[in-house]
Structures are given as C-alpha cells and as structure tokens.
Design a protein around this motif. Structure first.
Motif, PDB file in Angstrom:
ATOM      1  N   MET A   8       0.847  -1.194   0.000  1.00 55.45           N
ATOM      2  CA  MET A   8       0.000   0.000   0.000  1.00 55.45           C
ATOM      3  C   MET A   8       0.883   1.245   0.000  1.00 55.45           C
ATOM      4  SD  MET A   8      -2.897   1.177   2.784  1.00 55.45           S
ATOM      5  CE  MET A   8      -3.784  -0.369   2.639  1.00 55.45           C
ATOM      6  N   ASN A   9       0.590   2.212  -0.907  1.00 55.06           N
ATOM      7  CA  ASN A   9       1.419   3.401  -0.953  1.00 55.06           C
ATOM      8  C   ASN A   9       1.139   4.321   0.226  1.00 55.06           C
ATOM      9  OD1 ASN A   9      -0.801   5.133  -1.555  1.00 55.06           O
ATOM     10  ND2 ASN A   9      -0.636   4.619  -3.724  1.00 55.06           N
ATOM     11  N   LEU A  10       2.014   5.317   0.387  1.00 57.94           N
ATOM     12  CA  LEU A  10       1.965   6.167   1.569  1.00 57.94           C
ATOM     13  C   LEU A  10       0.670   6.960   1.648  1.00 57.94           C
ATOM     14  CD1 LEU A  10       3.516   7.109   4.055  1.00 57.94           C
ATOM     15  CD2 LEU A  10       4.630   8.843   2.632  1.00 57.94           C
ATOM     16  N   ALA A  11       0.230   7.523   0.528  1.00 56.61           N
ATOM     17  CA  ALA A  11      -0.993   8.326   0.527  1.00 56.61           C
ATOM     18  C   ALA A  11      -2.201   7.501   0.951  1.00 56.61           C
ATOM     19  CB  ALA A  11      -1.226   8.929  -0.861  1.00 56.61           C
ATOM     20  N   ALA A  12      -2.271   6.266   0.467  1.00 53.28           N
ATOM     21  CA  ALA A  12      -3.394   5.401   0.829  1.00 53.28           C
ATOM     22  C   ALA A  12      -3.352   5.052   2.307  1.00 53.28           C
ATOM     23  CB  ALA A  12      -3.370   4.133  -0.024  1.00 53.28           C
ATOM     24  N   ARG A  13      -2.161   4.817   2.848  1.00 51.46           N
ATOM     25  CA  ARG A  13      -2.033   4.508   4.274  1.00 51.46           C
ATOM     26  C   ARG A  13      -2.466   5.689   5.130  1.00 51.46           C
ATOM     27  NH1 ARG A  13       3.772   2.497   5.713  1.00 51.46           N
ATOM     28  NH2 ARG A  13       2.774   2.264   7.761  1.00 51.46           N
TER      29      ARG A  13
ATOM     30  N   THR B  88      -2.918  17.455  13.067  1.00 49.50           N
ATOM     31  CA  THR B  88      -2.268  16.210  12.662  1.00 49.50           C
ATOM     32  C   THR B  88      -2.051  16.158  11.157  1.00 49.50           C
ATOM     33  OG1 THR B  88      -3.288  15.038  14.520  1.00 49.50           O
ATOM     34  CG2 THR B  88      -2.405  13.691  12.727  1.00 49.50           C
ATOM     35  N   LEU B  89      -3.088  16.489  10.387  1.00 49.26           N
ATOM     36  CA  LEU B  89      -3.020  16.313   8.938  1.00 49.26           C
ATOM     37  C   LEU B  89      -2.121  17.329   8.247  1.00 49.26           C
ATOM     38  CD1 LEU B  89      -6.628  15.268   7.840  1.00 49.26           C
ATOM     39  CD2 LEU B  89      -4.586  13.846   8.166  1.00 49.26           C
ATOM     40  N   ILE B  90      -2.106  18.570   8.727  1.00 46.26           N
ATOM     41  CA  ILE B  90      -1.271  19.577   8.058  1.00 46.26           C
ATOM     42  C   ILE B  90       0.216  19.208   8.149  1.00 46.26           C
ATOM     43  CG2 ILE B  90      -0.535  21.993   8.088  1.00 46.26           C
ATOM     44  CD1 ILE B  90      -3.425  22.709   8.870  1.00 46.26           C
ATOM     45  N   PRO B  91       0.740  18.894   9.365  1.00 46.44           N
ATOM     46  CA  PRO B  91       2.137  18.440   9.415  1.00 46.44           C
ATOM     47  C   PRO B  91       2.366  17.112   8.678  1.00 46.44           C
ATOM     48  CG  PRO B  91       1.383  19.125  11.583  1.00 46.44           C
ATOM     49  CD  PRO B  91       0.174  19.039  10.710  1.00 46.44           C
ATOM     50  N   THR B  92       1.344  16.242   8.680  1.00 50.30           N
ATOM     51  CA  THR B  92       1.472  14.979   7.961  1.00 50.30           C
ATOM     52  C   THR B  92       1.658  15.226   6.475  1.00 50.30           C
ATOM     53  OG1 THR B  92       0.187  13.733   9.593  1.00 50.30           O
ATOM     54  CG2 THR B  92       0.297  12.821   7.371  1.00 50.30           C
ATOM     55  N   GLY B  93       0.916  16.197   5.930  1.00 49.53           N
ATOM     56  CA  GLY B  93       1.086  16.547   4.526  1.00 49.53           C
ATOM     57  C   GLY B  93       2.489  17.043   4.227  1.00 49.53           C
ATOM     58  N   TYR B  94       3.018  17.849   5.136  1.00 45.38           N
ATOM     59  CA  TYR B  94       4.397  18.333   4.964  1.00 45.38           C
ATOM     60  C   TYR B  94       5.381  17.164   4.954  1.00 45.38           C
ATOM     61  CZ  TYR B  94       8.943  20.211   6.354  1.00 45.38           C
ATOM     62  OH  TYR B  94      10.277  20.489   6.426  1.00 45.38           O
ATOM     63  N   LEU B  95       5.232  16.257   5.921  1.00 44.26           N
ATOM     64  CA  LEU B  95       6.142  15.111   5.994  1.00 44.26           C
ATOM     65  C   LEU B  95       6.017  14.226   4.763  1.00 44.26           C
ATOM     66  CD1 LEU B  95       5.748  14.071   9.746  1.00 44.26           C
ATOM     67  CD2 LEU B  95       7.712  15.214   8.706  1.00 44.26           C
ATOM     68  N   ALA B  96       4.796  14.062   4.257  1.00 46.02           N
ATOM     69  CA  ALA B  96       4.589  13.209   3.083  1.00 46.02           C
ATOM     70  C   ALA B  96       5.356  13.735   1.879  1.00 46.02           C
ATOM     71  CB  ALA B  96       3.101  13.114   2.761  1.00 46.02           C
TER      72      ALA B  96
ATOM     73  N   ARG C 275       8.030  16.210   2.080  1.00 42.94           N
ATOM     74  CA  ARG C 275       9.431  16.530   2.332  1.00 42.94           C
ATOM     75  C   ARG C 275      10.209  15.390   2.985  1.00 42.94           C
ATOM     76  NH1 ARG C 275      10.369  22.035   2.143  1.00 42.94           N
ATOM     77  NH2 ARG C 275      12.553  21.367   2.183  1.00 42.94           N
ATOM     78  N   LYS C 276       9.549  14.615   3.846  1.00 47.27           N
ATOM     79  CA  LYS C 276      10.249  13.553   4.577  1.00 47.27           C
ATOM     80  C   LYS C 276       9.389  12.294   4.659  1.00 47.27           C
ATOM     81  CE  LYS C 276      13.257  16.489   7.361  1.00 47.27           C
ATOM     82  NZ  LYS C 276      13.885  16.679   8.686  1.00 47.27           N
ATOM     83  N   PRO C 277       9.156  11.650   3.524  1.00 45.64           N
ATOM     84  CA  PRO C 277       8.263  10.474   3.526  1.00 45.64           C
ATOM     85  C   PRO C 277       8.754   9.333   4.406  1.00 45.64           C
ATOM     86  CG  PRO C 277       9.409  10.706   1.422  1.00 45.64           C
ATOM     87  CD  PRO C 277       9.643  11.967   2.177  1.00 45.64           C
ATOM     88  N   GLU C 278      10.079   9.141   4.511  1.00 49.55           N
ATOM     89  CA  GLU C 278      10.580   8.046   5.349  1.00 49.55           C
ATOM     90  C   GLU C 278      10.275   8.302   6.824  1.00 49.55           C
ATOM     91  OE1 GLU C 278      11.713   5.068   4.617  1.00 49.55           O
ATOM     92  OE2 GLU C 278      11.199   5.610   2.555  1.00 49.55           O
ATOM     93  N   ALA C 279      10.371   9.564   7.241  1.00 50.55           N
ATOM     94  CA  ALA C 279      10.021   9.903   8.619  1.00 50.55           C
ATOM     95  C   ALA C 279       8.547   9.625   8.875  1.00 50.55           C
ATOM     96  CB  ALA C 279      10.334  11.372   8.894  1.00 50.55           C
ATOM     97  N   LEU C 280       7.707   9.925   7.893  1.00 49.14           N
ATOM     98  CA  LEU C 280       6.273   9.664   8.041  1.00 49.14           C
ATOM     99  C   LEU C 280       6.000   8.163   8.099  1.00 49.14           C
ATOM    100  CD1 LEU C 280       3.384  10.641   8.235  1.00 49.14           C
ATOM    101  CD2 LEU C 280       3.328  10.821   5.732  1.00 49.14           C
ATOM    102  N   ARG C 281       6.697   7.388   7.308  1.00 47.41           N
ATOM    103  CA  ARG C 281       6.505   5.930   7.347  1.00 47.41           C
ATOM    104  C   ARG C 281       6.860   5.386   8.732  1.00 47.41           C
ATOM    105  NH1 ARG C 281       8.539   6.418   1.952  1.00 47.41           N
ATOM    106  NH2 ARG C 281       6.948   5.755   0.454  1.00 47.41           N
ATOM    107  N   ARG C 282       7.927   5.908   9.329  1.00 47.03           N
ATOM    108  CA  ARG C 282       8.275   5.484  10.685  1.00 47.03           C
ATOM    109  C   ARG C 282       7.181   5.879  11.667  1.00 47.03           C
ATOM    110  NH1 ARG C 282      13.392   7.589   8.911  1.00 47.03           N
ATOM    111  NH2 ARG C 282      14.920   5.900   8.644  1.00 47.03           N
TER     112      ARG C 282
END
Length: 224
Positions: free
Chosen positions: A1-6, A45-53, A55-62
């Motif tokens: 499952m890709n990051l956006a879907a998760r 929650t969602l606004i910073p999550t969008g930024y991480l998605a 700029r820093k997708p690996e950090a968001l995955r963690r």
C-alpha cells in the motif's frame, strides 16, 4: 500500500474512532466542544502529515508504524496498550462529564484546552520533522544519528512532552475537569516508556550517554 493510501486509511479510521469516543458518551451531536476538538486534532495532525509526506516520507513511514503490535520490546507493548486505553478513557470520561454536567467549564477554558491540544500535537510533529528517526516505536535503526539540537536541546524526549501538553488540553477542550484524572496513568506510562527507551538508547545509540550528561531533563524542563 502506498503512503498516501495509508495516510488516508489511518485518517478515516481515526475520525471514526474519535467520533465514537466523543459523541457516543456525550449522547448527542449537539456538542460544539466535541466538534471543535475533533477539528483541531485533525488539522494539527493532517497539516504536518502533509508536509512530511512531501518533504520527509521516510520519517512519516516510521511515524505510521505505531501501536502495541509494532513494538518489539515486551514492556513497550504493554505500555502502549495501556497508554492508548488511557487516552480513550480520558476522551470518553470527558464526554460523559459534559453529558451529565459534573463539571462546569467556561467556553474560554475549552478554547484554551483546544490551543493546548494543537500545541502538543504540533510539538510532536515538529520533532518528527526535525529528527527523521523519531519513530512511534522504541527502536534504534542502522545508521541512526543522535539528535541534540532544537527540541532535543531542551529535553531528551520532546515528542512525549508534546503528548503531555495535548493530554492537559483534551479534557477542558471537551468541557471536563474530571477527565484530567487520566493524566496520572498517562504520565506513569510515559515514565515507564522513557526509562526502558533510555536503556536501549544508551546501549545502542552512539553518543547517547554523553548526551544525557548535556541535557539533564528527560520530559519536563527543570522537573524531570
């Protein structure tokens, strides 16, 4: 499952759970404090999550690897399970308090509580933006670097400081003082989590022992 879907799946599930915890015990949808609390929590929650998605997708995955099942240490599995139950209990009791009128919380105090909820969540999310290894689970990854600047120059576990600020604000945001009783088990679980986490970091993260000598406070400045 890709990051956006998760992220989308987690967000929808989270809204459903929050809605049940807030409006079920409240016994009504005519509960402006509940609506504002959910809106603030979602936005913070969602606004910073969008930024991480972006700029820093690996950090968001963690960050998305969370919950008792994601933990590898037995103590952490129990701690996280109890912490989740404590947070759920805090929200449900606060909504029940509103329903039966046990507390009389003025509207400005509730708005202040929402501000604390937003501040706590933004602290936690900004820690993830600063330190890509700030995961939701207790672990040390290959190549992980010690972070000692920004929030980490203030306390050793700034993400958990954000959690406390958020927990302080949630009950009054929902119109309750009695919900603050759940601060006790919530903080107790954070203390257990931190002590176990620091044992791991001291053993496995290069430079961590020296860092603990430089930054004295684990969770709350000038207190502990």
């Amino acid at each position: 499952m890709n990051l956006a879907a998760r992220v989308a799946g987690r967000s929808i599930a989270g809204l459903a759970v929050f809605g049940a915890l807030v409006f079920g015990p409240a016994g009504t949808f005519d509960y402006w404090r509940g609506w504002v609390f959910i809106a603030v929590f979602t936005a913070a929650t969602l606004i910073p999550t969008g930024y991480l998605a972006v700029r820093k997708p690996e950090a968001l995955r963690r960050r998305l690897r969370a919950g008792p099942a994601a933990e590898t240490r037995p103590l952490q599995k129990a701690v996280i399970a109890i912490a989740f139950l404590s947070m759920a209990g805090m929200i449900a009791l606060s909504a029940l308090d509103f329903r039966f009128g046990w507390s009389h919380v003025p509207a400005p105090i509730s708005i202040g509580g929402d501000a604390l909820v937003a501040a706590g969540l933004l602290i936690a999310m900004s820690v993830v933006a600063q330190n890509s290894y700030a995961a939701s689970t207790v672990t040390v990854e290959a190549g992980q670097q010690l972070s000692s600047t920004g929030w980490y120059a203030l306390v050793r576990h700034p993400m958990y400081l954000g959690d406390i600020v958020m927990m302080l604000g949630a009950p009054p945001a929902l119109g309750s003082y009695w919900g603050l009783l759940f601060l006790l088990p919530g903080i107790a679980m954070l203390v257990l989590r931190i002590r176990d986490e620091e044992a791991l970091l001291t053993a496995e993260l290069p430079g961590y022992r020296d860092y603990t000598r430089q930054v004295r406070y684990r969770l709350v400045p000038w207190l502990w």
